[in-house]
Design an enzyme around this catalytic site. Structure first.
Site, short mmCIF file in Angstrom:
data_model
loop_
_atom_site.label_atom_id
_atom_site.label_comp_id
_atom_site.label_asym_id
_atom_site.label_seq_id
_atom_site.Cartn_x
_atom_site.Cartn_y
_atom_site.Cartn_z
N TYR A 61 -13.98 -2.17 10.04
CA TYR A 61 -12.59 -1.82 10.19
C TYR A 61 -12.00 -2.29 11.39
O TYR A 61 -11.10 -2.83 11.52
CB TYR A 61 -12.46 -0.20 9.83
CG TYR A 61 -11.15 0.15 9.74
CD1 TYR A 61 -10.30 -0.09 8.83
CD2 TYR A 61 -10.91 0.99 11.13
CE1 TYR A 61 -8.80 0.46 8.80
CE2 TYR A 61 -9.54 1.46 11.25
CZ TYR A 61 -8.58 1.24 9.92
OH TYR A 61 -7.26 1.43 10.05
N SER A 108 -4.21 -0.90 14.69
CA SER A 108 -5.06 0.41 15.14
C SER A 108 -5.57 0.29 16.36
O SER A 108 -5.97 -0.62 16.69
CB SER A 108 -6.23 0.53 13.80
OG SER A 108 -7.06 1.59 14.28
N GLY A 166 0.83 -1.16 0.13
CA GLY A 166 -0.05 -0.13 -0.12
C GLY A 166 0.82 1.23 0.11
O GLY A 166 0.57 2.27 0.69
N ALA A 167 2.03 1.28 -0.92
CA ALA A 167 2.72 2.34 -0.83
C ALA A 167 2.69 3.64 -1.79
O ALA A 167 3.22 4.39 -1.75
CB ALA A 167 4.28 1.83 -1.22
N GLY A 198 -0.86 8.01 1.46
CA GLY A 198 -0.98 7.81 2.74
C GLY A 198 0.10 7.32 3.52
O GLY A 198 1.26 7.68 3.06
#
Length: 296
Positions: free
Chosen positions: A165, A139, A22-23, A26
């Site tokens: 999530y 998270s 996911g680079a 964000g």
């Protein structure tokens, strides 16, 4: 006088080879960018190869782009065949907040499939080629979540975006607990770590801009400049795991009362995220779903 952590503590990483999932946007982008600037050989694991190539060009250095879609187990299985050699660090950063309940091509609830089952399978497939660290981005959203083992894909229970999530991140936390236990038991030189980036507004970038969530997103963006970490501060807990002499299994979060905005520090997790029985149960569920095992 206490000196706060700084990205300068990365030093020179030109001997390190690191994967960041996911680079392209964000926190993942900020993480990969900081590591590239420190001289690491970067592998950007991304869905969008065109955007990935653009990010790699912007970063410069020894940066390559490899296709990976964590919501597709075929893509996860193909990923290790797309590059040669070992890596020092695997950073499982990619995640999603889905706007609606959908299933992946493999029949997984999309949030759980992308945020947990995809990285779980990827790590199992790559662990033999990882020399030093596995860092999983969790998270603090896990602290309000429970995991429904009788309906893990929420096919019969009520589904909504942010609870989904949170439960996916509780799954990541439990996975990290069991991963650390297994690595230690095997005497592996690889350490695993969990992180929380704080509240980073960009994490909601792939939430639909229509319907009820659009109003939420509007409020989030308005408040972000005051209450949220920017993407560089959001990357700091992950980078902290690389620079600081902390024990494997640590959870690195944010040094503010609510864990929203601040500098990286060792953090606490919920009681549910410390349940070794549930961690093993979740691990066995993930093995069945993905058909992958951790071979040490």
């Amino acid at each position: 006088m206490t000196t706060r952590w700084s990205v300068s503590r990365l030093g020179n990483l030109n001997a390190k080879r690191i994967i960041v999932t996911g680079a392209t946007n964000g926190v993942g982008l900020a993480t990969a960018r900081a590591l590239a600037r420190a001289g690491a050989q970067m592998i950007l694991a991304v869905r969008n190869l065109e955007l990935g190539a653009q990010r790699a060009a912007e970063m410069g250095g020894d940066t390559s782009v490899v296709k990976l879609d964590l919501a597709d187990q075929a893509s996860v299985r193909a990923f290790p065949t797309l590059f040669d050699g070992d890596v020092d660090i695997l950073i499982n950063n990619a995640g999603t907040v889905a706007a609606n309940r959908t299933d992946t091509v493999d029949g997984f609830e999309t949030t759980l499939g992308t945020n947990f089952l995809g990285p779980f399978a990827l790590t199992n497939l790559l662990v033999g080629r990882v020399r030093s660290q596995i860092i999983n981005v969790g998270s603090d959203a896990h602290k309000t979540a429970t995991f429904a083992f009788d309906d893990p894909h929420l096919r019969t229970r009520k589904w909504s975006a942010f609870p989904a999530y949170g439960r996916s991140k509780l799954a990541v936390m439990l996975w990290g607990l069991e991963l650390d236990r297994r690595l230690r038991a095997a005497g592996s030189p690889v350490g695993s770590y969990l992180t929380h980036p704080g509240w980073v507004a960009s994490n909601l970038s792939n939430v639909s801009e229509t319907g009820a969530l659009a109003a939420v997103h509007t409020v989030v963006k308005a408040a972000a400049s005051v209450l949220a970490n920017d993407i560089d501060a959001g990357a700091a807990p992950t980078l902290y795991c690389i620079t600081e002499p902390i024990p494997p299994g640590s959870y690195v979060g944010i040094d503010s009362r609510l864990g929203l905005k601040g500098a990286p520090t060792l953090s606490g997790r919920s009681a549910a995220a410390c349940d070794f029985v549930d961690a093993l149960r979740l691990w066995e569920f993930a093995e069945r779903e993905t058909g992958t095992t951790l071979s040490l």
